[in-house]
Design an enzyme around this catalytic site. Structure first.
Site, PDB file in Angstrom:
ATOM      1  N   LYS A 249      14.395  21.971  13.874  1.00  0.00           N
ATOM      2  CA  LYS A 249      13.693  20.697  14.039  1.00  0.00           C
ATOM      3  C   LYS A 249      14.489  19.797  14.981  1.00  0.00           C
ATOM      4  O   LYS A 249      15.690  19.988  15.210  1.00  0.00           O
ATOM      5  CB  LYS A 249      13.483  20.005  12.690  1.00  0.00           C
TER       6      LYS A 249
ATOM      7  N   ASP B  99      18.011  16.849   4.342  1.00  0.00           N
ATOM      8  CA  ASP B  99      17.171  17.376   5.421  1.00  0.00           C
ATOM      9  C   ASP B  99      16.171  18.433   4.971  1.00  0.00           C
ATOM     10  O   ASP B  99      15.282  18.795   5.743  1.00  0.00           O
ATOM     11  CB  ASP B  99      18.052  17.974   6.527  1.00  0.00           C
TER      12      ASP B  99
ATOM     13  N   GLY C   8      19.167  24.209  10.839  1.00  0.00           N
ATOM     14  CA  GLY C   8      19.074  25.631  10.509  1.00  0.00           C
ATOM     15  C   GLY C   8      19.305  25.913   9.037  1.00  0.00           C
ATOM     16  O   GLY C   8      18.512  26.602   8.389  1.00  0.00           O
ATOM     17  N   GLY C   9      20.390  25.365   8.485  1.00  0.00           N
ATOM     18  CA  GLY C   9      20.689  25.576   7.067  1.00  0.00           C
ATOM     19  C   GLY C   9      19.630  24.999   6.151  1.00  0.00           C
ATOM     20  O   GLY C   9      19.151  25.680   5.231  1.00  0.00           O
TER      21      GLY C   9
END
Length: 204
Positions: free
Chosen positions: A46, A176, A141-142
């Site tokens: 994102k 997030d 990513g995580g």
């Protein structure tokens, strides 16, 4: 692969034998249901399209931003293993950006431990993630891996958690993750609360 009923016509079974055979096959099918392999689930990165200050409290600013997905993905594969009262998680990270990830302590292991403690998780899992999203670059990513892992846990173990419930749980693992339960660009405020959606799909 499942029972082939046409095989019955080639044999002469008693009713009892047929019932026993079908009962055994149904048992095998139930076992196969839990041998699930979810291959190559794309977990997208994102970006923030903009960010603005909408308020201030003491030394902290209240922020509002718009997040959207981009055409860059990690790949997540999940396989259920043996049924057990003490389920374990095996993780394997591969790919260009896997070097700095601790396989014993990461978002995936933290989520698994939480769900194992709070929900009826009764199978061990093998999780493989191919890291194509740069680690620590602010591309999520995580958190993306974590959100999609939560979605698959909810599906595999029939937990029936709603999107809003999953988002609430996700705050245990960072601010997030909540965005990644959305399907379009979204307005995010404060610690990651989704407060609105864009009028259309935005993806780069």
């Amino acid at each position: 692969q499942g029972y082939n009923k046409t095989n019955i016509s080639f044999f002469s079974f008693t009713n009892v034998q047929q019932e026993n055979t079908l009962a055994q096959d149904n048992s095998q099918q139930k076992q196969l249901i839990m041998t699930i392999i979810s291959n190559n689930i794309n977990t997208p990165a994102k970006i923030k399209l903009f960010i603005k200050i909408v308020g201030k409290q003491q030394n902290y600013h209240h922020l509002e931003s718009v997040l959207t997905f981009i055409n860059l993905h990690d790949q997540l594969t999940i396989k259920t293993l043996e049924k057990t009262n003490n389920p374990q998680l095996k993780t394997n990270f591969t790919g260009t950006f896997s070097k700095n990830i601790d396989p014993q302590n990461n978002t995936i292991t933290q989520i698994f431990d939480f769900f194992k403690t709070n929900y009826p998780i009764n199978h061990s899992l093998n999780v493989e993630i191919t890291k194509n999203i740069p680690v620590g670059a602010g591309l999520g990513g995580g958190p993306s891996n974590g959100a999609f892992f939560m979605l698959k846990l909810n599906e595999i173990f029939n937990l029936s958690l709603t999107k809003s419930e999953l988002q609430k749980i996700s705050f245990n693992f960072g601010s997030d993750l909540a965005f990644f339960f959305e399907k379009t660009a979204a307005i995010i405020r404060n610690r990651g609360d989704v407060v609105g959606k864009s009028s259309g799909e935005i993806c780069f």
